[in-house]
Scaffold this motif. Sequence first.
Motif, PDB file in Angstrom:
ATOM      1  N   ALA A 170       0.837  -1.202   0.000  1.00  0.00           N
ATOM      2  CA  ALA A 170       0.000   0.000   0.000  1.00  0.00           C
ATOM      3  C   ALA A 170       0.867   1.244   0.000  1.00  0.00           C
ATOM      4  O   ALA A 170       0.607   2.210  -0.727  1.00  0.00           O
ATOM      5  N   ALA A 171       1.912   1.224   0.819  1.00  0.00           N
ATOM      6  CA  ALA A 171       2.794   2.381   0.901  1.00  0.00           C
ATOM      7  C   ALA A 171       3.383   2.702  -0.461  1.00  0.00           C
ATOM      8  O   ALA A 171       3.503   3.868  -0.843  1.00  0.00           O
ATOM      9  N   GLU A 172       3.673   1.658  -1.197  1.00  0.00           N
ATOM     10  CA  GLU A 172       4.289   1.874  -2.491  1.00  0.00           C
ATOM     11  C   GLU A 172       3.292   2.459  -3.500  1.00  0.00           C
ATOM     12  O   GLU A 172       3.560   3.438  -4.178  1.00  0.00           O
ATOM     13  N   SER A 173       2.096   1.849  -3.514  1.00  0.00           N
ATOM     14  CA  SER A 173       1.160   2.262  -4.567  1.00  0.00           C
ATOM     15  C   SER A 173       0.429   3.557  -4.215  1.00  0.00           C
ATOM     16  O   SER A 173      -0.022   4.280  -5.093  1.00  0.00           O
ATOM     17  N   ALA A 174       0.323   3.850  -2.914  1.00  0.00           N
ATOM     18  CA  ALA A 174      -0.433   5.041  -2.541  1.00  0.00           C
ATOM     19  C   ALA A 174       0.460   6.252  -2.367  1.00  0.00           C
ATOM     20  O   ALA A 174       0.038   7.278  -1.881  1.00  0.00           O
ATOM     21  N   SER A 175       1.680   6.121  -2.766  1.00  0.00           N
ATOM     22  CA  SER A 175       2.595   7.223  -2.562  1.00  0.00           C
ATOM     23  C   SER A 175       2.015   8.534  -3.077  1.00  0.00           C
ATOM     24  O   SER A 175       1.700   8.658  -4.262  1.00  0.00           O
ATOM     25  N   PRO A 176       1.856   9.511  -2.211  1.00  0.00           N
ATOM     26  CA  PRO A 176       1.103  10.724  -2.555  1.00  0.00           C
ATOM     27  C   PRO A 176       1.697  11.528  -3.704  1.00  0.00           C
ATOM     28  O   PRO A 176       0.959  12.117  -4.490  1.00  0.00           O
ATOM     29  N   GLN A 177       3.007  11.541  -3.763  1.00  0.00           N
ATOM     30  CA  GLN A 177       3.608  12.322  -4.846  1.00  0.00           C
ATOM     31  C   GLN A 177       3.176  11.790  -6.207  1.00  0.00           C
ATOM     32  O   GLN A 177       2.753  12.539  -7.091  1.00  0.00           O
ATOM     33  N   THR A 178       3.246  10.469  -6.356  1.00  0.00           N
ATOM     34  CA  THR A 178       2.830   9.853  -7.605  1.00  0.00           C
ATOM     35  C   THR A 178       1.356  10.139  -7.880  1.00  0.00           C
ATOM     36  O   THR A 178       0.957  10.424  -9.009  1.00  0.00           O
ATOM     37  N   MET A 179       0.576  10.060  -6.788  1.00  0.00           N
ATOM     38  CA  MET A 179      -0.849  10.293  -6.973  1.00  0.00           C
ATOM     39  C   MET A 179      -1.145  11.699  -7.458  1.00  0.00           C
ATOM     40  O   MET A 179      -1.979  11.918  -8.332  1.00  0.00           O
ATOM     41  N   LEU A 180      -0.442  12.663  -6.879  1.00  0.00           N
ATOM     42  CA  LEU A 180      -0.684  14.049  -7.268  1.00  0.00           C
ATOM     43  C   LEU A 180      -0.350  14.257  -8.734  1.00  0.00           C
ATOM     44  O   LEU A 180      -1.113  14.867  -9.483  1.00  0.00           O
ATOM     45  N   VAL A 181       0.788  13.708  -9.121  1.00  0.00           N
ATOM     46  CA  VAL A 181       1.183  13.884 -10.516  1.00  0.00           C
ATOM     47  C   VAL A 181       0.176  13.227 -11.444  1.00  0.00           C
ATOM     48  O   VAL A 181      -0.254  13.813 -12.434  1.00  0.00           O
ATOM     49  N   SER A 182      -0.245  12.016 -11.078  1.00  0.00           N
ATOM     50  CA  SER A 182      -1.176  11.353 -11.988  1.00  0.00           C
ATOM     51  C   SER A 182      -2.526  12.070 -11.985  1.00  0.00           C
ATOM     52  O   SER A 182      -3.225  12.112 -12.992  1.00  0.00           O
ATOM     53  N   LEU A 183      -2.875  12.672 -10.860  1.00  0.00           N
ATOM     54  CA  LEU A 183      -4.119  13.457 -10.826  1.00  0.00           C
ATOM     55  C   LEU A 183      -4.024  14.654 -11.773  1.00  0.00           C
ATOM     56  O   LEU A 183      -4.919  14.930 -12.571  1.00  0.00           O
ATOM     57  N   LEU A 184      -2.874  15.353 -11.689  1.00  0.00           N
ATOM     58  CA  LEU A 184      -2.727  16.547 -12.525  1.00  0.00           C
ATOM     59  C   LEU A 184      -2.591  16.183 -14.005  1.00  0.00           C
ATOM     60  O   LEU A 184      -2.932  16.977 -14.876  1.00  0.00           O
ATOM     61  N   GLU A 185      -2.080  15.009 -14.246  1.00  0.00           N
ATOM     62  CA  GLU A 185      -1.908  14.623 -15.643  1.00  0.00           C
ATOM     63  C   GLU A 185      -3.063  13.768 -16.137  1.00  0.00           C
ATOM     64  O   GLU A 185      -3.029  13.240 -17.239  1.00  0.00           O
ATOM     65  N   ASP A 186      -4.073  13.695 -15.294  1.00  0.00           N
ATOM     66  CA  ASP A 186      -5.255  12.923 -15.654  1.00  0.00           C
ATOM     67  C   ASP A 186      -5.838  13.435 -16.969  1.00  0.00           C
ATOM     68  O   ASP A 186      -5.722  14.606 -17.314  1.00  0.00           O
ATOM     69  N   GLU A 187      -6.489  12.532 -17.635  1.00  0.00           N
ATOM     70  CA  GLU A 187      -7.057  12.834 -18.949  1.00  0.00           C
ATOM     71  C   GLU A 187      -7.873  14.133 -18.946  1.00  0.00           C
ATOM     72  O   GLU A 187      -7.721  14.993 -19.795  1.00  0.00           O
ATOM     73  N   SER A 188      -8.721  14.259 -17.921  1.00  0.00           N
ATOM     74  CA  SER A 188      -9.637  15.391 -17.921  1.00  0.00           C
ATOM     75  C   SER A 188      -8.917  16.715 -17.686  1.00  0.00           C
ATOM     76  O   SER A 188      -9.441  17.776 -17.966  1.00  0.00           O
ATOM     77  N   LEU A 189      -7.713  16.647 -17.144  1.00  0.00           N
ATOM     78  CA  LEU A 189      -7.007  17.886 -16.843  1.00  0.00           C
ATOM     79  C   LEU A 189      -5.824  18.130 -17.774  1.00  0.00           C
ATOM     80  O   LEU A 189      -5.299  19.234 -17.853  1.00  0.00           O
ATOM     81  N   SER A 190      -5.424  17.066 -18.496  1.00  0.00           N
ATOM     82  CA  SER A 190      -4.162  17.166 -19.221  1.00  0.00           C
ATOM     83  C   SER A 190      -4.190  18.292 -20.259  1.00  0.00           C
ATOM     84  O   SER A 190      -3.152  18.853 -20.586  1.00  0.00           O
ATOM     85  N   GLU A 191      -5.386  18.635 -20.749  1.00  0.00           N
ATOM     86  CA  GLU A 191      -5.429  19.726 -21.715  1.00  0.00           C
ATOM     87  C   GLU A 191      -5.215  21.077 -21.052  1.00  0.00           C
ATOM     88  O   GLU A 191      -4.848  22.046 -21.691  1.00  0.00           O
ATOM     89  N   LEU A 192      -5.497  21.100 -19.768  1.00  0.00           N
ATOM     90  CA  LEU A 192      -5.427  22.365 -19.041  1.00  0.00           C
ATOM     91  C   LEU A 192      -4.064  22.591 -18.399  1.00  0.00           C
ATOM     92  O   LEU A 192      -3.579  23.702 -18.323  1.00  0.00           O
ATOM     93  N   VAL A 193      -3.514  21.503 -17.899  1.00  0.00           N
ATOM     94  CA  VAL A 193      -2.369  21.629 -17.006  1.00  0.00           C
ATOM     95  C   VAL A 193      -1.097  21.059 -17.636  1.00  0.00           C
ATOM     96  O   VAL A 193      -1.102  19.975 -18.179  1.00  0.00           O
ATOM     97  N   THR A 194      -0.047  21.857 -17.551  1.00  0.00           N
ATOM     98  CA  THR A 194       1.256  21.336 -17.960  1.00  0.00           C
ATOM     99  C   THR A 194       2.145  21.333 -16.720  1.00  0.00           C
ATOM    100  O   THR A 194       2.264  22.350 -16.035  1.00  0.00           O
ATOM    101  N   ILE A 195       2.735  20.193 -16.441  1.00  0.00           N
ATOM    102  CA  ILE A 195       3.554  20.101 -15.229  1.00  0.00           C
ATOM    103  C   ILE A 195       5.025  19.979 -15.595  1.00  0.00           C
ATOM    104  O   ILE A 195       5.385  19.266 -16.529  1.00  0.00           O
ATOM    105  N   GLU A 196       5.813  20.703 -14.861  1.00  0.00           N
ATOM    106  CA  GLU A 196       7.250  20.570 -15.064  1.00  0.00           C
ATOM    107  C   GLU A 196       7.919  20.453 -13.700  1.00  0.00           C
ATOM    108  O   GLU A 196       7.628  21.254 -12.804  1.00  0.00           O
ATOM    109  N   ARG A 197       8.760  19.435 -13.529  1.00  0.00           N
ATOM    110  CA  ARG A 197       9.478  19.310 -12.257  1.00  0.00           C
ATOM    111  C   ARG A 197      10.663  20.272 -12.262  1.00  0.00           C
ATOM    112  O   ARG A 197      11.370  20.382 -13.256  1.00  0.00           O
TER     113      ARG A 197
END
Lengths: 310, 419
Positions: free
Chosen positions: B87-114
């Motif tokens: 669970a710790a591995e798959s629920a890692s919040p950083q990964t979740m945030l990135v995948s949320l921001l890059e989610d299909e519904s948002l990907s047209e709106l949001v560009t993320i750069e580390r």
Amino acid sequence: MLETQQLTKKFKDTIAVDDVSLVLRQGESVGLLGPNGAGKSTAIAMISTLMKPSSGDVKLNGKSVLKKPGEMRRVLGVVPQKIALYEELSAYENLKFFGRLYGLSGNKLEQRIDYVLELVGLADRKKELVKNYSGGMQRRVNLAAAMMHEPEVLIMDEPTVGIDPQSRNHLLETIRKLNQDEGMTVLYTSHYMEEVEKLCDRVYIMDHGKVIAEGTKEELKAILSDQETVLIDFDQNYPELFTKLSEIEGVQQATAEEHSLKLIIPKGTRLLAALFHEAERYGAQVVNVNVQTPTLEDVFLRLTGRKLRD
Amino acid sequence: MGAFLIKDIMLLLRDRSELLILLAMPFLLIAILGFSLRGIFSGDLEALEMDIALVSQEDEAQAVASLQSDIEEMGLPPEEKQALKQAAESASPQTMLVSLLEDESLSELVTIERMSRAEAQESLDEETVDAVITLPQGFTEGSLRNMLFGESASGELELLVADLSSPQTDVLKSILNEFVRTVNFEGSISRLSGQQSAAEVSGGIETITARQPITSFQYYTIGMAVMFVLFVGSTIAGQANLEQKQMVFDRIRLSNRPPLLYLSSKAIAAAAIVTVQLTLLFGLSALLFRTFAADSWAFWLGIAIISIVLALSVGCLAALMVAITLRLESDAVPAIFSGGIISLMAFVGGSFMPLDGMPEMLRTIGNWTPNGAALSAYFSWLLEPELGQLTGPLLRIAVVAVIFLLLALAIFPRKGGAA
Ligand SMILES: Nc1ncnc2c1ncn2[C@@H]1O[C@H](COP(=O)(O)OP(=O)(O)OP(=O)(O)O)[C@@H](O)[C@H]1O
Ligand SMILES: [Mg+2]
């Protein structure tokens, strides 16, 4: 065919109609005469089933109309004191609407509209909006609208208020024709004595909600049959002389009007000697003396001590 | 009945000021609001695009690994340890945030750069990015501990924005809220001050209807339409008052038609006028402003169904107003209604702006106004043309309409007798 029995209407602080019993026979033309606020409109509203009486009854052919107003409404054509029309519609459109309310349609409706417009003499201006008509023309459409359903009885509440002499004559003539040529029963309300004298066979006189006299014109004038009306014109106004004259023994009623004085006196009163004697004393010149038979106006004056108008 | 309808509609057509209120005003407002507020609705997508810099001040993999070794040392059954480590591995919040921001519904709106912290700050100053999200040291471990063991969180998420009041900030805040909800720690995203204004995001849950893809023209065409149909109630009641004053009403009574015929034809006249009004407003808006892209029959059929239900409910509302007007023998009701109540109803119904931030009670009231319910029916149809979605709001409209009608019948002076 139509009667009211002890009809009474009380408002909060006034008794607008007080124990009024009227009868309207088939084909008759009856006048309801009274000054402003006498209760004429209130009486008419109750007769035409638009207002509930406080007590008393209205009957059509012996049957009370209070519970079942339908038959009365079918028989009755009511011309209200106000112009009850859509101002933004033309005369034609108004009549069409009211005709359709009574179930007329198609050819029959058009024919009836043509007939009533002809009757009131507006056939050629039927397309104009009511608000653009003169007061007299509006009054005529007001009558026409009440005639759409071929009523047997026409009830009119001061239909000639505020109109020009031409429209007024036209209207009176129309009503006379309807009554005399077509046998329509008419109840005509007015505070114009001449109209009632001209149109009506029988007259009720109302004041303060009560009927104070009734009868044919002749019967009413007979109230004054032992009296005569003397109209005296002077060269100018003599207030003191007028007062003096109205105090002469036997004078029952005196009304001064600018240069003239109207006296109601018992027949055979010896007035002239006293008149000229007093005129001499005040240096007044008598221009004209006229002995008249009484009018309904005089009757009203005698009955109420007031003039009919104002 | 026909006679009444024709007459009422002829009277309306000759009344220029009423026509102005019923048609010209809403149309003008649609144009003004539609143009001037373009960009605050996410349907106007290009206006919401944003570049975000993501700064991570920790090594996520290392944080997860360290947590996993902690788990290993706990006195738990081996299967449970295994599950928690997974669970710790798959629920890692950083990964979740990135995948949320890059989610299909948002990907047209949001560009993320580390970026590194310094780079991000610089980019923000130069306005090459619109916002910086910083995941501080310990964020991953703190939030994982919170998620897995319910320990109070120590991780804080920082949001730094270029413009606090921009629509983008609103959108980003709701995205982060969504995220906060997902990782389920208590209100622990917090602000950082700088020369820019700071945005504080609490862990509260916010519905985000306004962020659904609706354009300002769609919003205000519907908003103004459902508001201005209410004026028909005033118009019709005003006509009834005039009929009573000018004593035409007495003439109608003398014709001995059933009194209820008068009332029902007023209701039907109102419904008919509303139908025409809605057709014109939607039609013109679609033609002139290209408000509705969907041109399928099915789409317009749904709009028509909602419109007809709305029209009937305004018919019932008109009947109620006519009944009260005749009973009181005064035009106070139509005057008060058009002078203030309509604006209130339009406000709580969401005609002027989305009600997301408003108190719950206000929104509930709004949902029960015919205009508010119709508004949400139109919106949900616009977003997802599914008949099932409409039953809720349409049912609410119907219930309120029936109440109006019953009240109207109770109040209407049934002057059939010699009253
Ligand atoms: N709805 C009402 N409420 C209270 N008082 C009223 C009402 N209608 C009439 N009245 C009063 O009743 C009296 C009679 O009024 P009505 O209108 O019947 O007189 P009218 O003879 O028709 O007078 P007019 O010649 O001015 O038309 C008046 O004193 C009037 O103020
Ligand atoms: Mg009167």
